[in-house]
Scaffold this motif. Structure first.
Motif, PDB file in Angstrom:
ATOM      1  N   TRP A   1       1.090  -1.322  -0.281  1.00 58.54           N
ATOM      2  CA  TRP A   1       0.065  -0.038   0.389  1.00 58.54           C
ATOM      3  C   TRP A   1       0.949   1.347  -0.019  1.00 58.54           C
ATOM      4  O   TRP A   1       0.556   2.073  -0.381  1.00 58.54           O
TER       5      TRP A   1
ATOM      6  N   ARG B   1       0.545   3.959  -3.025  1.00 58.89           N
ATOM      7  CA  ARG B   1       0.449   4.991  -2.911  1.00 58.89           C
ATOM      8  C   ARG B   1       1.138   6.135  -2.856  1.00 58.89           C
ATOM      9  O   ARG B   1       1.220   7.652  -3.513  1.00 58.89           O
TER      10      ARG B   1
ATOM     11  N   LEU C   1       1.373   6.409  -6.294  1.00 64.52           N
ATOM     12  CA  LEU C   1       0.496   7.421  -7.117  1.00 64.52           C
ATOM     13  C   LEU C   1       0.385   9.170  -6.154  1.00 64.52           C
ATOM     14  O   LEU C   1      -0.133  10.345  -7.359  1.00 64.52           O
ATOM     15  N   LEU C   2       1.219   9.330  -5.538  1.00 61.63           N
ATOM     16  CA  LEU C   2       0.431  11.366  -4.782  1.00 61.63           C
ATOM     17  C   LEU C   2       2.238  11.749  -5.797  1.00 61.63           C
ATOM     18  O   LEU C   2       1.358  12.973  -6.714  1.00 61.63           O
TER      19      LEU C   2
ATOM     20  N   PHE D   1      -5.916  15.725  -2.464  1.00 61.03           N
ATOM     21  CA  PHE D   1      -5.261  14.371  -3.119  1.00 61.03           C
ATOM     22  C   PHE D   1      -4.280  14.121  -1.895  1.00 61.03           C
ATOM     23  O   PHE D   1      -4.153  12.844  -2.059  1.00 61.03           O
ATOM     24  N   ALA D   2      -4.103  15.250  -0.611  1.00 57.21           N
ATOM     25  CA  ALA D   2      -4.302  14.627   0.595  1.00 57.21           C
ATOM     26  C   ALA D   2      -5.221  13.633   0.976  1.00 57.21           C
ATOM     27  O   ALA D   2      -5.244  13.146   1.324  1.00 57.21           O
TER      28      ALA D   2
ATOM     29  N   CYS E   1      -5.977  10.433   0.001  1.00 56.13           N
ATOM     30  CA  CYS E   1      -5.108   9.513  -0.172  1.00 56.13           C
ATOM     31  C   CYS E   1      -5.283   9.250   1.115  1.00 56.13           C
ATOM     32  O   CYS E   1      -4.638   7.775   1.874  1.00 56.13           O
TER      33      CYS E   1
ATOM     34  N   ASP F   1      -8.302   6.643   1.472  1.00 53.64           N
ATOM     35  CA  ASP F   1      -7.596   5.579   0.949  1.00 53.64           C
ATOM     36  C   ASP F   1      -7.531   5.104   1.974  1.00 53.64           C
ATOM     37  O   ASP F   1      -7.594   3.304   2.446  1.00 53.64           O
ATOM     38  N   ALA F   2      -6.048   5.696   3.103  1.00 62.30           N
ATOM     39  CA  ALA F   2      -5.742   4.835   3.597  1.00 62.30           C
ATOM     40  C   ALA F   2      -7.572   4.094   5.104  1.00 62.30           C
ATOM     41  O   ALA F   2      -6.718   2.813   6.060  1.00 62.30           O
TER      42      ALA F   2
ATOM     43  N   TYR G   1      -7.337   9.446  -7.384  1.00 58.50           N
ATOM     44  CA  TYR G   1      -7.056  10.933  -6.035  1.00 58.50           C
ATOM     45  C   TYR G   1      -7.556  11.561  -7.259  1.00 58.50           C
ATOM     46  O   TYR G   1      -7.507  12.866  -5.798  1.00 58.50           O
TER      47      TYR G   1
END
Length: 411
Positions: free
Chosen positions: A17, A21, A24-25, A92-93, A96, A99-100, A135
């Motif tokens: 993960w 990720r 992705l960021l 975006f943050a 994420c 997602d977490a 994202y």
């Protein structure tokens, strides 16, 4: 099958993960450019423009691309909680972080003896398969709410109902989670929450439900199942156009209205099938609500006039919840959803120019992606029916007859 090492420690899961990720960021922060059109422009241009309108206490009534329920305003306004970042970076943050949060929910659910970490692996693997788009839309946040609702499930029906209602006011589709709910408390909680929030938005912000008109006027989007008809027809003399319409790339021209109407009719048939299933179903297990949710969303996705790439985020999340249950019958549809996610990133953004041109490469990608989703639907629906409807009930998916050999009876 899970390995013993995977059951003992989630280290590999968390490491995978983390690596995916970070990648992705780096892509959405534009440290590295992902091939194809810039998928982050929806956030930096469209969402940012909506933010400026919404923060003044009204919905963007003059923008037909605003096609979302009123609680979507909260997702668009959410970057304000990180004032030390620019709007896009904060968005975006938070994506994420959502997602977490989903991963944490799935890991927690997987610790029970009757559960599995397969679901967490589906989420960890499925999200990056969609590329940076995941994202750059607020769908991952909606999916987090839906996953929380499903995992609340049988133990906390009121929580499930409240989260489902909130999710539906974010992006409509989480309302389908209630199809498999068996406790009245879940439905009552959803009704109370939805009514309260809808009234609050209607009173406090003008134009809360203008999105209904904008949605009604949409046509056939180029990535939908119905869109394949016109992609092929362009090679045989169809003289329509591909235009940016209501915020998406749609077909405009002869017979588009008829195909759009047919898609709506198929959606109605899907709803009818779900209603029939609900009336006939008698056997409900802990995993039934999740299996039903995945089946319902698959049905409404493949019959929709629009299949945007971010829709796959919903399906990945629901498939992940299904596979947290060892007894779930949705393993094959979950694998097909993952394959469809991979093909989706090949189609958008990597091959989107081919899709818009309707060349054979673009048509092949769309046919493959949509074919995988249709196949997943055609597997999920019969499996759900046979697992929950008694064999004696008349059904569109009757059990296979069992042949027996009977010894002759002597007279």
């Amino acid at each position: 099958m899970e390995t013993k090492a995977a059951r003992r420690s989630p280290a590999w899961l968390l490491a995978t993960w983390g690596v995916t990720r970070v990648a992705l960021l780096l892509l959405v922060f534009r440290v590295y450019a992902f091939p194809g059109p810039d998928v982050t422009s929806d956030v930096s241009v469209i969402y940012r423009g909506w933010y400026e309108v919404l923060r003044h206490g009204t919905f963007p009534l003059d923008d037909v691309t605003w096609q979302y329920p009123p609680a979507a305003a909260l997702a668009i306004l959410s970057p304000a909680v990180l004032p030390f970042l620019s709007y896009t970076h904060a968005f975006f943050a938070l994506a994420c972080l959502a997602d977490a949060f989903v991963l944490a929910l799935l890991l927690s659910a997987g610790r029970h003896s009757e559960r599995s970490r397969r679901g967490a692996w589906v989420w960890v693997a499925g999200v990056p398969l969609l590329g940076p788009t995941v994202y750059a839309r607020y769908d991952v946040t909606v999916t987090a709410v839906a996953v929380g609702a499903l995992l609340a499930g049988a133990r906390h029906p009121r929580v499930m109902g409240a989260l489902t209602a909130f999710g539906a006011l974010l992006k409509v589709w989480p309302a389908l989670l209630l199809v498999g709910a068996v406790r009245r408390r879940a439905w009552a909680s959803a009704a109370v929450t939805a009514s309260g929030l809808a009234a609050l938005f209607a009173v406090s912000m003008p134009g809360a439900f203008a999105f209904l008109t904008f949605q009604r006027d949409r046509g056939t989007e180029v990535e939908s199942v119905g869109g394949l008809v016109f992609h092929v027809a362009r090679h045989f003399g169809w003289h329509g156009q591909v235009l940016l319409n209501y915020g998406s790339i749609e077909f405009v021209g002869p017979y588009v209205d008829e195909v759009s109407t047919a898609a709506l009719a198929l959606t109605g048939i899907a709803f009818g099938w779900l209603l029939l299933w609900r009336l006939r179903a008698r056997r409900f297990a802990p995993h039934t609500v999740a299996d039903t949710a995945l089946t319902a969303v698959l049905l409404f996705t493949v019959t929709s006039r629009v299949i945007s790439p971010q829709y796959l985020v919903w399906l990945v999340g629901l498939a992940a919840v299904c596979l947290t249950h060892r007894a779930s019958r949705m393993a094959a549809p979950a694998v097909l959803v993952l394959l469809a996610s991979f093909v989706t990133v090949l189609e958008f953004p990597l091959g989107f120019s081919h899709v818009v041109l309707s060349d054979w490469y673009g048509i092949t990608l769309l046919a493959l992606r949509n074919g995988l989703l249709i196949t997943a639907t055609l597997i999920a629906a019969p499996r759900l029916w046979r697992a929950t409807v008694p064999p004696s009930a008349a059904a569109p998916f009757p059990p296979q007859p069992v042949r027996t050999t009977q010894a002759p009876v002597s007279s």
